[in-house]
Every structure is written in structure tokens, then in C-alpha cells.
Design a protein around this motif. Sequence first.
Motif: not given
Ligand code: G1P
Length: 291
Positions: A230-232, A129-131, A206-208, A170-172, A190-192
Motif C-alpha cells: 500500500l505504501t508504494d 483499520i489494521l486490527s 489507520r488510513y482514510i 514500518y512505512g516511513v 516501506e520498511k527502510p
Molecule cells: C503495514 C504497512 C506499513 C505500516 C504498518 C503499520 O505493515 O505495510 O507501512 O507501517 O502496517 O502497522 P505490516 O505491519 O502489515 O507488515
Amino acid sequence: MVKKVRKAVFPAAGLGTRFLPATKASPKEMLPIVDKPMIQYAVEEAEACKIKEYIVITGKSKRAIEDHFDVAWELEENLKSKGKNAILKEIQQLAQHQFAYIRQGEPLGLGHAILCSQPFVKDEPFAVILSDDIIDPDDNLLGDMIKIYNRHNATVLALQRVPKSEIHRYGVIAGKEVRRNVYKISDMVEKPKASAAPSDLAIIGRYILTPDIFNIIQKTPPGKGGEIQLTDALKILLKRKPVYGYLFEGKRYDGGDKVGYLKATVELALKNKGVKDEFKEYLLSRVSSIT
Ligand code: G1P
């Protein structure tokens, strides 16, 4: 048999540079939205899915997170003596759970942060969970993702459609919809640049994940920004095993961005019993005078 998701990892070692100077000495995860820090919303999301073990990946200046989820004797005694029982109960609940803290010595990226959790996650599936991606508490995103995980016994990522102008953040993914809002992912980047993005389906925080990701991360070279992404690692995984995406159609706010953070504050204030009526009245009175 499918193993239950019992653990959640909260990467919280980022520097929060977009919120400086507020984040100079205190973590961005502790920035409040109405009356709770962002990381508490994230923990409550896991709690709502009956996840009871929390692993926080911390870095410099992150002590406040540990204190927030710890027992606070003095404060509790003070609230008790004043008869402030409702807030006392809320404060005590924060220290009920099982937390582990792991220090990510260097900010080497999200993939590396996840790898740091391995000694506690061990060989179980887990939620990430990315808060600073704030999900409306009325939406059950994580719960829906766990259902997909249980059905397929496979990795599940949360997705949202984003406009071209934001895709580079974002990761796409590229993928095929196999059921309503469920995608089987065939590629990710990742971030294209918008022009190179495989779709408008962005990975949100959010990832499982399944524990086989750890060995892959260990061998994943630094990618975008020189960080272990993580995307890679997930891109390597999907060549070996199915990886699913769940297109979330509920409300999400980017709490890592100033305007996203302000939107989250307004929306969650409008849901907060204690402030919503007065705040709504104020907003309505302001709208007509904003030029
Ligand atoms: C991370 C991930 C990215 C994802 C994003 C979502 O990036 O690396 O793939 O799309 O979270 O918030 P960050 O926002 O930490 O740079």
C-alpha cells in the motif's frame, strides 16, 4: 462536495506467524485482549465514527471472524434461559452490523488486500483499520483523521514517531508540518533501514483512503518482500494529489508483537471495570518481587 466516510476495510488475511502456534488454526485477529478479540476493538473504533459498513478481507482459517459477528441462536437461547441478560445483549449487538467478507486467495500484500475490497467500496472514500495496531479506545484517532479528510477531501494516514531501532518495521514518510500534527507528505518508503529512513515518522495502521487508490494499486508492482505494498501505491498517489499524515500522540500498542500484545492486555485490563481493581492489586504485589 466531500463524500462521507461510511465504510471500513479490515485486512485480516495475514498468517500471524509471530503468534504461532496460537494462530495455527485460529486467526490472529481473534486473539483476545481481556474479553474481546482484537478485531472487535477495531470494529468498535469504526462504529464510534458512525461507520456502519464493514468489509473484512479474510484468508485461510478465518471462519471464526465470520462466526464472531454472526447471530448465535443456540448460545443466545442458553443465555436467555439462564437470565444472563447483560452478556446476551452484548452478544446480540455483535450481529447487528452489516459485514461483507472477501477472500484474499493469496497473501500478496496489504495493497492487494485493499484492492480486493473494491467491489464493496466502489467509488467512496473508506477507512482502513489494521486490527493488530491497537489504539486506546479513549483516543479518537479515526475521528480526528476523518475531520482532516473532510477538510481537505484527501487521503490521510496515521503517523507516530518511532525509535530508530523499530523503524524497519514500518512505512516511513517525509513531509512538512502544515498545522499542528498535520503533515503534507512528500515521500514515503516501506520498511527502510534506519540509516535510509526519511524521518522517524512511521505509518501506523489507520488510513482514510479515496477510491482512486484502486487503479493505482492495480499498476503497482510487487515491492518489499515481493508483496504489493500500500505504501508504494500511496507514493504514486502523492505525486498526483495531496496526501496528509496525522501525528497521533495517544496510546497505541503493537498487537502483532508478543510484548506489544502483553502491554495492550495490561493497559486495557486496567481500564476494564470488571477486572481492574483486582488486577491492579495483583500487579502492584508482583512489581516488588520481579527481579
Ligand atoms: C503495514 C504497512 C506499513 C505500516 C504498518 C503499520 O505493515 O505495510 O507501512 O507501517 O502496517 O502497522 P505490516 O505491519 O502489515 O507488515
